[in-house]
Design a protein around this motif. Sequence first.
Motif, short mmCIF file in Angstrom:
data_model
loop_
_atom_site.label_atom_id
_atom_site.label_comp_id
_atom_site.label_asym_id
_atom_site.label_seq_id
_atom_site.Cartn_x
_atom_site.Cartn_y
_atom_site.Cartn_z
N UNK A 70 -1.56 1.22 3.38
CA UNK A 70 -2.21 0.01 2.89
C UNK A 70 -3.43 -0.31 3.75
N UNK A 71 -3.28 -0.17 5.05
CA UNK A 71 -4.37 -0.48 5.99
C UNK A 71 -5.61 0.36 5.73
N UNK A 72 -5.44 1.59 5.26
CA UNK A 72 -6.59 2.47 5.09
C UNK A 72 -7.56 1.97 4.03
N UNK A 73 -7.11 1.01 3.21
CA UNK A 73 -7.99 0.41 2.19
C UNK A 73 -8.60 -0.91 2.67
N UNK A 74 -8.48 -1.19 3.95
CA UNK A 74 -9.11 -2.39 4.50
C UNK A 74 -8.46 -3.67 4.03
N UNK A 75 -9.28 -4.72 3.94
CA UNK A 75 -8.76 -6.05 3.59
C UNK A 75 -8.06 -6.04 2.23
N UNK A 76 -8.60 -5.28 1.28
CA UNK A 76 -7.99 -5.23 -0.05
C UNK A 76 -6.61 -4.59 0.01
N UNK A 77 -6.46 -3.57 0.86
CA UNK A 77 -5.15 -2.94 1.00
C UNK A 77 -4.14 -3.86 1.67
N UNK A 78 -4.58 -4.61 2.68
CA UNK A 78 -3.69 -5.57 3.33
C UNK A 78 -3.26 -6.64 2.34
N UNK A 79 -4.17 -7.06 1.46
CA UNK A 79 -3.80 -8.04 0.44
C UNK A 79 -2.71 -7.48 -0.49
N UNK A 80 -2.81 -6.19 -0.82
CA UNK A 80 -1.77 -5.57 -1.64
C UNK A 80 -0.44 -5.57 -0.88
#
Length: 289
Positions: free
Chosen positions: A80-90
Motif C-alpha cells: 500500500x505504501x508504494x502508492x504513496x498517500x493514495x495507497x495509505x488511504x486505501x
Amino acid sequence: MTTSPHDPQTRSGPRPRFGSRLVEAIDRHGPLCVGLDPHRELLERWGLPDTAEGVGELCSVVLDAATGRCAAVKPQSAFFERHGAAGIAVLEDVLRTCREQGLLTVLDVKRGDIGSTMAGYAQAYLADDAPLAADAVTLSPFLGYGSLAPAVDLARATGRGVFVLVRTSNPEGGEVQRAGDPAVAHRLMQQVGRDNAGQEPCGDVGVVVGATLDPVGEQLDLEGSLAPVLAPGVGAQGADEHDVARAFAGARGRVLVPVSRGLLGEGPDGVGTAVESWAQRLAGAVGDP
C-alpha cells in the motif's frame, strides 16, 4: 476515528483483550488468516492497473470473500505504501472495512526502533484515534526486546496486540535468530512469555514463527509462553496444514496461519472458493485445542 457498530469497544465499554478476541475468532472460524499482498504482478494477473485504485478494487473483492470465513486478515503495508498517500488511504479503507465486517486485522509493518520513534510507530497503529489502527501489528525486536515496550504497553492499554518476529520462515533469518547459546530466538520467546504471564489461555504479545520450522527442536516454548502465533510459510513456501498441526501442537487454539499467494493467485473468480477450501483444510488439521 469513528468506530463502527461492530467494534467491541462501542458495545460494552473498553475493548476486550486482543488475546481473548483472537481465541474467540479462531474458535469460530478456524486459524486461517487471509494475507493481502497486492503487488504489481498480482494486480496484472487480476487485470487491474498498478495503482491505488487497482489495489482498492482487489482488496474489496478479497474482503468480501474473507468475511465470515477466516479468523483474521493480514494486510502487508509495503504494497500500500508504494502508492504513496493514495495507497495509505486505501489501507485506511481496508482497516475500516475490516472493523465494519467483523474481521480481526494484523497489520504487517515489522516496525522496530527505540524511544520516541517506537512510541510514534505505536501511536500510528495501536492508538484508538489512529486512522491506521489495527487489532495487532508485527514488530521487529532486533534493536533489543525492551525497545518494543512503547508498542506493547499501548497495545495493552487499547485492547490490541503485537506479534514479535522470533523465528521467521525466510532462510536468511537463521543467521541472526539462531545465533548465540541460548539462541536469540529462544531468549526472545522467554521474554514474550514473561510479558504474557497470567494471561490464560492466550496472551496479547504474539510471536512470528515459520510453519516450515521445528519449534520444539529449536527449544521455543510455545505452550509456556501463552503467545498467539503467526505462522507464515504455508502454501507457496512449502508448508501445509499438516506441518502446522505438527509444529504448533503446543499452541492449539491460538495459531493464525497466513495464506496469501495460494488464495489471491486464484483471481477474482476463484478467491472465494480458495478461501473456503483453505479454511476447511486448516480447521480440519489443527482442530480444537
